[in-house]
Design an enzyme around this catalytic site. Structure first.
Site, mmCIF file in Angstrom:
data_model
loop_
_atom_site.group_PDB
_atom_site.id
_atom_site.type_symbol
_atom_site.label_atom_id
_atom_site.label_comp_id
_atom_site.label_asym_id
_atom_site.label_seq_id
_atom_site.Cartn_x
_atom_site.Cartn_y
_atom_site.Cartn_z
ATOM 1 N N ASP A 139 -49.234 13.954 27.917
ATOM 2 C CA ASP A 139 -48.449 13.660 29.106
ATOM 3 C C ASP A 139 -48.392 14.949 29.914
ATOM 4 O O ASP A 139 -47.750 15.919 29.510
ATOM 5 C CB ASP A 139 -47.048 13.202 28.708
ATOM 6 N N TYR A 165 -48.582 12.577 49.586
ATOM 7 C CA TYR A 165 -49.964 12.634 49.119
ATOM 8 C C TYR A 165 -50.703 13.799 49.775
ATOM 9 O O TYR A 165 -51.400 14.572 49.113
ATOM 10 C CB TYR A 165 -50.679 11.317 49.435
#
Length: 285
Positions: free
Chosen positions: A69, A164
């Protein structure tokens, strides 16, 4: 660099990371495949770290699955400790892990979208820094190496909104600045702008509305194309001259003679999406 490389590709259960890992594994490399997906069904989209690693091995490389992760720094550190213990070196790091919030492609201004879009900064911008941080001693000890940040034209044009765009612009600048620190160790760092990719997510969208995406689908790159470009860069005698730059994958592919899976040459989207940034050569320590 020879084909006998040790490589880490982050976020490689599926999508761009999987394609890059498969392409590099096909050269005979040992590829550590990171991601969170252990079993099919853990994610709405198909793919697991184990399936990618198995396919790499089937193609003649050595696939090493690593469930990581990338929002957990301790897990990232443990990954590179493992690489050091098992192989004692690292030749290529590909920073590709990215959180893709469901709301990413929502229409409208950023304040009408959920704050969960900031996950892009954690697994994406920040995780690229953390992986590079823990990989750096291994790369520097080699006397040569390559770090690639996967990115997109969203670093220069409006694409999916400011979260983004900021994340992509950040990894582009990070590549430039890390290149300064790595240069004495003959380690190159680049950011690669990929085109539209035929990932599992994109192909699903094509299938839902084939007429709307017909033109885009015709020019889309396979996820393996960027991996082929990275392989060519690693072999390029001029690699260090490219270090610190943002590269358009399609253009570097054309320059180095890299073609996609069906032999086609993907087009560059520079004419309508913009130019890579030009950074200053000034160094202030």
């Amino acid at each position: 660099m020879s084909s006998d490389r040790v490589v880490v590709v982050t976020g490689a259960s599926r999508g761009a990371g999987k394609g890059i890992a498969l392409a590099l594994g096909s050269t005979g490399a040992t590829v550590y495949v990171t991601g969170r997906t252990r079993e099919e069904g853990d994610s709405p989209l198909p793919g697991t770290v184990f399936a990618t690693a198995e396919e790499i091995t089937r193609r003649g490389g050595v696939g090493v699955p690593a469930v990581v992760d990338h929002s957990d720094d301790a897990q990232v550190q443990a990954l590179f400790d493992r690489v050091r213990e098992e192989y004692g070196r690292l030749d290529i790091l590909v920073n590709n892990a990215l959180a893709v919030p469901d709301a990413l492609t929502m229409k409208g201004p950023f304040w009408d979208k959920p704050l969960s879009l900031l996950d892009l900064f954690d697994v994406g911008m920040r995780s690229s820094y953390v992986a590079s941080y823990y990989a750096a001693p291994l790369l520097a000890a080699n006397g040569e190496g390559l770090v690639v940040n996967t990115s997109s034209f969203g670093g220069a044009c409006y694409m999916h909104g400011p979260a983004y765009g900021a994340g992509k612009a950040a990894v582009d600048k990070m590549a430039h600045d890390m290149a300064v620190d790595f240069r004495p160790f003959n380690v190159a760092v680049v950011s690669i702008w990929m085109g539209l990719l035929k990932t599992e997510r994109t192909l699903a969208a094509f299938g839902e509305n084939p007429e709307a995406y017909e033109g885009l689908a015709a020019t889309a790159e396979s996820p393996e194309f960027t991996g082929r470009v990275i392989d060519a860069l690693a072999r390029d005698p001029q690699l260090m001259k490219r270090s610190g730059n943002v590269l358009i994958g399609a253009e570097i592919g054309a320059e180095l003679g890299v073609r996609d899976l069906q032999g086609q040459q993907p087009p560059s989207h520079r004419p309508f999406l913009g130019n890579p940034p030009a950074f200053s050569d000034a160094v202030i320590e």
